[in-house]
Design a protein around this motif. Structure first.
Motif, PDB file in Angstrom:
ATOM      1  N   ALA A   3      14.812  46.890  25.980  1.00 37.11           N
ATOM      2  CA  ALA A   3      15.874  47.779  26.444  1.00 37.11           C
ATOM      3  C   ALA A   3      17.055  47.692  25.486  1.00 37.11           C
ATOM      4  O   ALA A   3      17.255  46.696  24.805  1.00 37.11           O
ATOM      5  CB  ALA A   3      16.319  47.375  27.842  1.00 37.11           C
ATOM      6  N   THR A   4      17.839  48.749  25.469  1.00 33.91           N
ATOM      7  CA  THR A   4      19.042  48.790  24.651  1.00 33.91           C
ATOM      8  C   THR A   4      20.250  48.611  25.553  1.00 33.91           C
ATOM      9  O   THR A   4      20.363  49.274  26.582  1.00 33.91           O
ATOM     10  CB  THR A   4      19.135  50.145  23.915  1.00 33.91           C
ATOM     11  N   PHE A   5      21.130  47.717  25.161  1.00 37.49           N
ATOM     12  CA  PHE A   5      22.347  47.440  25.919  1.00 37.49           C
ATOM     13  C   PHE A   5      23.557  47.781  25.065  1.00 37.49           C
ATOM     14  O   PHE A   5      23.644  47.370  23.908  1.00 37.49           O
ATOM     15  CB  PHE A   5      22.418  45.969  26.334  1.00 37.49           C
ATOM     16  N   ARG A  41      23.094  49.021  30.394  1.00 43.97           N
ATOM     17  CA  ARG A  41      21.715  49.253  29.969  1.00 43.97           C
ATOM     18  C   ARG A  41      21.512  50.754  29.794  1.00 43.97           C
ATOM     19  O   ARG A  41      21.723  51.531  30.720  1.00 43.97           O
ATOM     20  CB  ARG A  41      20.753  48.702  31.010  1.00 43.97           C
ATOM     21  N   ARG A  53      19.232  53.454  29.765  1.00 45.95           N
ATOM     22  CA  ARG A  53      17.865  53.793  30.173  1.00 45.95           C
ATOM     23  C   ARG A  53      17.883  54.871  31.250  1.00 45.95           C
ATOM     24  O   ARG A  53      18.915  55.196  31.822  1.00 45.95           O
ATOM     25  CB  ARG A  53      17.147  52.572  30.710  1.00 45.95           C
ATOM     26  N   ASP A  92      15.984  41.791  28.687  1.00 46.99           N
ATOM     27  CA  ASP A  92      16.745  41.957  29.917  1.00 46.99           C
ATOM     28  C   ASP A  92      18.217  41.635  29.641  1.00 46.99           C
ATOM     29  O   ASP A  92      18.585  41.269  28.535  1.00 46.99           O
ATOM     30  CB  ASP A  92      16.186  41.075  31.033  1.00 46.99           C
ATOM     31  N   ARG A  93      19.027  41.776  30.679  1.00 50.02           N
ATOM     32  CA  ARG A  93      20.471  41.566  30.505  1.00 50.02           C
ATOM     33  C   ARG A  93      20.800  40.125  30.138  1.00 50.02           C
ATOM     34  O   ARG A  93      21.673  39.881  29.310  1.00 50.02           O
ATOM     35  CB  ARG A  93      21.202  41.973  31.781  1.00 50.02           C
TER      36      ARG A  93
END
Length: 153
Positions: free
Chosen positions: A2-4, A23, A25, A108-109
């Motif tokens: 994922a891209t944060f 996030r 998404r 993840d975060r």
């Protein structure tokens, strides 16, 4: 993966503990309940606009022969918020003085936070805004995955 997007509050230095991780998404909840999703993320202006567009869609559904157009308007509103909601939240924070400090790709975060806060000499991938003459009138970057055409077509 994922891209944060990492945003820091006004006046804060890089790697500030008050940094906000968004996030980037697709969100199913935003597709089904776009106004509530925007209100939850404190994007009040976007929520007001989405409410107006959905109200228009509901009004159109009631007219004979325009039901499909009203349903399409409701679906389009949900899709735009589901796809571009994080960008809307980031733009709203940017108007309040927050700056985008980094873009991190992580599972993840928790991993994104670990990457962001444990970087020492080098920092995570910095995103430096560049303002060209063609972008001077634009208040935000391109949305819906579209690229800018500042260099021509």
């Amino acid at each position: 993966m994922a891209t944060f997007l990492v945003l820091i509050p006004p006046g804060a230095a890089a790697h500030d503990e008050k940094a906000r991780f968004l996030r980037d998404r697709f969100s199913w909840i935003a597709l089904l309940l776009p106004v509530l999703w925007l209100l939850w993320h404190r994007a009040f202006a976007a929520a007001l606009l989405a409410l107006a567009v959905q109200g228009l869609g509901l009004a159109i559904i009631g007219h004979a022969g325009l039901g499909a157009a009203g349903a399409a308007l409701l679906l389009a509103t949900g899709l735009i918020v589901a796809l571009e909601g994080p960008s809307m939240v980031a733009a709203g924070l940017g108007y309040r003085g927050w700056t985008q400090d980094a873009v991190i790709v992580a599972e993840d975060r928790a991993t994104a936070e670990e990457i962001y806060y444990t970087e020492t000499a080098g920092t995570p991938e910095r995103v430096e805004p560049s303002l060209t003459a063609s972008d001077a009138g634009r208040r935000h970057g391109p949305m819906l995955g579209l690229v800018g055409f500042g260099e021509g077509r």
